[in-house]
Design an enzyme around this catalytic site. Sequence first.
Site, PDB file in Angstrom:
ATOM      1  N   ASP A   1     -19.151  -3.813  33.980  1.00  0.00           N
ATOM      2  CA  ASP A   1     -19.475  -2.659  33.138  1.00  0.00           C
ATOM      3  C   ASP A   1     -18.176  -1.931  32.825  1.00  0.00           C
ATOM      4  O   ASP A   1     -17.315  -1.789  33.683  1.00  0.00           O
ATOM      5  CB  ASP A   1     -20.503  -1.703  33.761  1.00  0.00           C
ATOM      6  CG  ASP A   1     -21.308  -0.997  32.667  1.00  0.00           C
ATOM      7  OD1 ASP A   1     -22.429  -1.425  32.351  1.00  0.00           O
ATOM      8  OD2 ASP A   1     -20.754  -0.030  32.075  1.00  0.00           O
TER       9      ASP A   1
ATOM     10  N   CYS B   1     -33.586  -2.957  24.519  1.00  0.00           N
ATOM     11  CA  CYS B   1     -34.768  -2.095  24.557  1.00  0.00           C
ATOM     12  C   CYS B   1     -34.890  -1.417  23.197  1.00  0.00           C
ATOM     13  O   CYS B   1     -35.176  -0.229  23.089  1.00  0.00           O
ATOM     14  CB  CYS B   1     -34.718  -1.096  25.713  1.00  0.00           C
ATOM     15  SG  CYS B   1     -33.267  -0.055  25.739  1.00  0.00           S
TER      16      CYS B   1
ATOM     17  N   ALA C   1     -24.517  -2.088  34.474  1.00  0.00           N
ATOM     18  CA  ALA C   1     -24.925  -0.791  35.027  1.00  0.00           C
ATOM     19  C   ALA C   1     -26.188  -0.261  34.342  1.00  0.00           C
ATOM     20  O   ALA C   1     -26.352  -0.466  33.136  1.00  0.00           O
ATOM     21  CB  ALA C   1     -23.793   0.218  34.849  1.00  0.00           C
TER      22      ALA C   1
ATOM     23  N   ASP D   1     -27.316  -7.911  28.209  1.00  0.00           N
ATOM     24  CA  ASP D   1     -28.236  -6.778  28.035  1.00  0.00           C
ATOM     25  C   ASP D   1     -27.403  -5.587  27.538  1.00  0.00           C
ATOM     26  O   ASP D   1     -27.199  -4.618  28.266  1.00  0.00           O
ATOM     27  CB  ASP D   1     -28.901  -6.475  29.398  1.00  0.00           C
ATOM     28  CG  ASP D   1     -29.970  -5.394  29.308  1.00  0.00           C
ATOM     29  OD1 ASP D   1     -30.770  -5.417  28.360  1.00  0.00           O
ATOM     30  OD2 ASP D   1     -29.986  -4.512  30.196  1.00  0.00           O
TER      31      ASP D   1
HETATM   32  N1  SAM Z   1     -28.507  -4.282  32.491  1.00  0.00           N
HETATM   33  C1  SAM Z   1     -28.562  -2.885  32.912  1.00  0.00           C
HETATM   34  C2  SAM Z   1     -29.749  -2.696  33.853  1.00  0.00           C
HETATM   35  O1  SAM Z   1     -30.752  -3.405  33.718  1.00  0.00           O
HETATM   36  O2  SAM Z   1     -29.686  -1.847  34.757  1.00  0.00           O
HETATM   37  C3  SAM Z   1     -28.605  -1.951  31.719  1.00  0.00           C
HETATM   38  C4  SAM Z   1     -27.436  -2.166  30.779  1.00  0.00           C
HETATM   39  S1  SAM Z   1     -27.264  -0.946  29.530  1.00  0.00           S
HETATM   40  C5  SAM Z   1     -28.486  -1.389  28.395  1.00  0.00           C
HETATM   41  C6  SAM Z   1     -25.798  -1.430  28.745  1.00  0.00           C
HETATM   42  C7  SAM Z   1     -24.532  -1.274  29.566  1.00  0.00           C
HETATM   43  O3  SAM Z   1     -23.481  -1.981  28.907  1.00  0.00           O
HETATM   44  C8  SAM Z   1     -24.005   0.150  29.712  1.00  0.00           C
HETATM   45  O4  SAM Z   1     -23.908   0.486  31.064  1.00  0.00           O
HETATM   46  C9  SAM Z   1     -22.611   0.118  29.055  1.00  0.00           C
HETATM   47  O5  SAM Z   1     -21.666   0.914  29.746  1.00  0.00           O
HETATM   48  C10 SAM Z   1     -22.258  -1.333  29.179  1.00  0.00           C
HETATM   49  N2  SAM Z   1     -21.275  -1.865  28.192  1.00  0.00           N
HETATM   50  C11 SAM Z   1     -21.204  -1.584  26.871  1.00  0.00           C
HETATM   51  N3  SAM Z   1     -20.208  -2.294  26.313  1.00  0.00           N
HETATM   52  C12 SAM Z   1     -19.659  -3.049  27.285  1.00  0.00           C
HETATM   53  C13 SAM Z   1     -18.593  -3.997  27.316  1.00  0.00           C
HETATM   54  N4  SAM Z   1     -17.897  -4.280  26.215  1.00  0.00           N
HETATM   55  N5  SAM Z   1     -18.286  -4.594  28.498  1.00  0.00           N
HETATM   56  C14 SAM Z   1     -18.991  -4.286  29.616  1.00  0.00           C
HETATM   57  N6  SAM Z   1     -20.000  -3.393  29.648  1.00  0.00           N
HETATM   58  C15 SAM Z   1     -20.325  -2.777  28.493  1.00  0.00           C
END
Ligand code: SAM
Length: 317
Positions: free
Chosen positions: A141, A243, A119, A188
């Site tokens: 996510d 990032c 997300a 990511d």
């Molecule tokens: N890749 C996305 C984009 O380009 O639109 C951005 C990702 S953002 C940097 C990191 C995401 O990782 C967040 O939405 C967060 O909710 C999710 N997240 C964090 N820990 C997680 C986990 N253990 N399993 C799945 N999602 C996770």
Amino acid sequence: PEHVRKEVPLPRYVRVNLLKTNVEDVIGHYESEGYTFDQCSNNYNSYEEYLPSVKSLMGKHFLKDFHLPDVLVFPPGKDFHQHPLYTDGSIILQDKASCIPAHILSPLPGSHVIDCCAAPGNKTSQLAAGMKNEGKLHAFDKDGARFKILKSMLAKAGVQCAHLHHQDFLKVSPLDKTYQDVEFVLVDPSCSGSGIVSRLNSITDKEDSTLTQRLGSLASFQASILKHALSFPNVRRVVYSTCSTHREENEEVVQRVLLETGGQFHLTRALPNWTHRGLGDFEFGHLCLRASAQQDYTNGFFVACLERCLGDKECLD
Ligand code: SAM
């Protein structure tokens, strides 16, 4: 120090959503609105030749990006959030650096792919475009509100090959048959966000005092999620990105995971013709990529590409 640096206005990067349209049609649409496409941007010989034209972009001029064939570059300050191409899903407003990880992972149409932290879905929709909507793209996510945004973003972008999982990726079993053919994974994860230009000025001294602690816990989470991605039985290529500008979340995570996976994976040179590389005090630094506002006119980013070693020879690098 970083937090007193003046904000650099970044160009407005527009990624063309190849699931809905193509680059020529989007260029034509902007031209019909009075914009001028710089034809020279089809033929730059080097990144050094391209950068000055990005720096001097003004008014209604725009370019094609040097590295990414589906990215267009407009002057800073252009807001296309109300633009018809944005509202109908034909373009995605995504910083150039954030388009690099999916571009490097480049799963072929028909392949099985995991986006473990998906997300709001910018990179997921980019992966689906590269796959021409063919194959299986598992997007995870764990955050409820962000998962909803992911769902609607992917629908708007015309993504049809995604299987969405509102789940903690760390709890997914790599032995689950659903994922037995997964060869490509994008990692990511959440990070400090220290590379995001619009956030630089808000970093305060007070936050600095707890920074070491915060980076420590982010780095352990990032290393465990990257290791989990590498534990899927048929995985061939994993791209890790943040990032963040901090080495703790970048080269140090990669170093730790390479050691802990006992030589099963090696780094390949991420985006070979990108000049700005990872930190030189790591022997593998040149294989990783960094991006910054000062050098590349993008947000601060880090990308590493890990591939499974298939023979002894490949693993010596
Ligand atoms: N890749 C996305 C984009 O380009 O639109 C951005 C990702 S953002 C940097 C990191 C995401 O990782 C967040 O939405 C967060 O909710 C999710 N997240 C964090 N820990 C997680 C986990 N253990 N399993 C799945 N999602 C996770």
